[in-house]
Design a protein around this motif. Sequence first.
Motif, mmCIF file in Angstrom:
data_model
loop_
_atom_site.group_PDB
_atom_site.id
_atom_site.type_symbol
_atom_site.label_atom_id
_atom_site.label_comp_id
_atom_site.label_asym_id
_atom_site.label_seq_id
_atom_site.Cartn_x
_atom_site.Cartn_y
_atom_site.Cartn_z
ATOM 1 N N ASP B 68 77.778 100.181 77.421
ATOM 2 C CA ASP B 68 79.028 100.040 78.086
ATOM 3 C C ASP B 68 78.867 98.944 79.719
ATOM 4 O O ASP B 68 79.846 98.836 80.389
ATOM 5 C CB ASP B 68 79.350 101.582 78.517
ATOM 6 N N LEU B 71 78.983 95.164 78.807
ATOM 7 C CA LEU B 71 80.844 95.111 78.569
ATOM 8 C C LEU B 71 81.607 94.603 79.786
ATOM 9 O O LEU B 71 82.152 93.818 80.163
ATOM 10 C CB LEU B 71 81.304 95.517 77.686
ATOM 11 N N GLU B 72 81.358 95.316 80.608
ATOM 12 C CA GLU B 72 82.126 95.331 81.750
ATOM 13 C C GLU B 72 81.303 94.593 83.291
ATOM 14 O O GLU B 72 82.356 93.712 83.366
ATOM 15 C CB GLU B 72 81.606 97.129 82.758
ATOM 16 N N GLU B 75 83.237 91.025 81.367
ATOM 17 C CA GLU B 75 84.181 91.549 81.446
ATOM 18 C C GLU B 75 84.572 90.395 83.518
ATOM 19 O O GLU B 75 85.316 89.366 83.226
ATOM 20 C CB GLU B 75 85.299 92.696 81.891
#
Lengths: 222, 496
Positions: B68, B71-72, B75
């Motif tokens: 998690d 991925l942030e 991004e």
Amino acid sequence: MSSRDLILGRVRHALADLADDPAPYAQAVERSYLREHGERTVGQTVALLADNLADYRAVVHRCTGPEVAGTVARLLSARGARTVLVPAGLPPDWSADVTAVRVPDSLSSTAYDLDRADSVITGCAVAVAETGTIVLDGGPGQGRRRITLVPDHHICVVRVPAQVVSSVPQALERLDPARPLTWISGPSATSDIELDRVEGVHGPRTLEVLLVDEQPTPSDHS
Amino acid sequence: MSGTFVGMPAFPEAARGAVHNATLRANLRHATTTIRRKRAVAVAELSDWAELREAGKQIKDHTLRHLDRYLEQLEDAVTAAGGTVHWAADADEANRIVTGLVKATGETEVVKVKSMATQEIGLNEALEAAGIRAYETDLAELIVQLGDDRPSHILVPAIHRNRGEIRDIFRAEMTRWGRPAPDDLTDTPAELAEAARLHLREKFLRTKVGISGANFMVAETGTLVVVESEGNGRMCLTLPETLISVVGIEKTVPTWRDLEVFLQTLPRSSTAERMNPYTSMWTGTTDGDGPRAFHLVLLDNGRTDTLADAVGRQALRCIRCSACLNVCPVYERAGGHAYGSVYPGPIGAILSPQLRGTDSDIDASLPYASTLCGACYEVCPVAIDIPEVLVHLRERVAQGGQVTRAGTKVVLKPARGHAAERAAMRATRWALTHPGAVRAGQRLAARTRRFHPSRLPGPGKAWTATRDLPAVPPESFGDWWKRTNGGTRDERGGSR
């Protein structure tokens, strides 16, 4: 709920069975692998680069600084190249003796324009001896990624030993991830027919690498 | 468009045709034997292979453990570099996003880099339904697309075709898609490669939208990496004005430095090369060089469900090198199509049933498509214990239990096909807790030896179709032990 939140929520939910792992990343991975393989002198490293480039069917030439212009001109005329792409920032003396028409790479040139060029001359950012790889990062004398892709003949000049490293880990240390990078190991090839390597598909089918000795290395005199 | 995997029969039926196809078996044997030998040489060149393998495993495990967060971070980095990030929970959503992005450009054709993720979601079919033509540009993918065929290998989707078949496909089909093959095309690999070069060149020069996957995404820098051989990847990544990359969320690595492990293990493990001919790395967009618009579609499509399985989640470490296919005795004989998925071979046998669930016949049968010999684990460059996951998935199919589907925990019922196996196990459990009954049964079996059939009737027939029924001894071990006092009395009853 957005798909972003949905996916991130699923990830957190999926990991719920695991205990907290507060270890910082630097300690999370055991990096006991080697920074380079084997011990070599600078001269041996350059020789390994030449061997590995040739092993994957790049054509390797060695010369000194003052010989670059003559060598480049000879390679182009041997190939019968009529036009040669020249990126901005290429040392002018590299193409000084070229008789083919020099086409500067410009933003306005289309892919069709590039397709009409016979050859391209560039420098590189770094070369990797253990894998026989040259890496271009779009810096001076290297141009946009497409100019070393569309023409069928690429001449790449590598300054040795300054631009040569032994290994992949050392190459990554030298490179800037913010730049567009192209790692090239030999001319384009495919293993798609019966899992056997055949050279020559979409990229340049002829890759010629000029290793230019810029300073004598101690091992060369030994 | 390439054929579909929907409605595939279970693995044994699907493989039956393949194992009797002499051409297919010869093609596979030739290709896998060649690559196995070369891979062993390429791997042996690195004295620290074991350490690289362990580091690769740890990097991937750590990433999955904090997916998690990474991925942030990814991004943020991609966005800061000029890219746009989209999130797709499943195949339909990913296809909708990509179709919408292509339509927004006003273009009706795209060039594609070989990508497992877009194969998995059936992107070409979705684009076609929206009136957009997708050109596969990897040589093997081109062979599959022209032949209206299905991929049978992760790295070389047309591995089931030999050079003669490829020439026939090029001659017959290229003209439907664009520039025809030369009339005098022979089956030499160099000529076949040349024909592909000419056929695709006009498409590369013309097409305004490129679609790719990625081998790695670096969270800290937002860099994407595509590893390839032919230069078709470079064409698709740099010539179009718009680039759309569809990438599974598990392709993330935390740092730039992590590439030093995988750029050593992936080429050697997949094509047996010190380095593949071309590797492209890009971070967002670059003024004047390459696409002006870059879209990254992050794909879940069953990955988070796989992540929820404590044993099965290791399958997400896979870097798609396909070494496990090339060493697998089952793959070599059954071929890739029988696995009913874009992910064939040992890795497919643990990935497909986790990504898709075990509802269909084919997915429920895949965990059994293995002899558990362990060669796949041995060669895996990220040390995925494929046999362990296979056994785990067999247990789930036979016994049922809790799994996660589309983010929700559900309880699976035991599969119907395994009723006889479960009945046998129940009977065994009863017998082992009732020693008297076992003794009586053994004596009965010993006395009726002469009447035993060599094949079992009923549901047992499947078992004895390929095996001899073991002969029952005249006396059970227990009875012999009792009678001879553990062998201390001789056979006639006196002491030795």
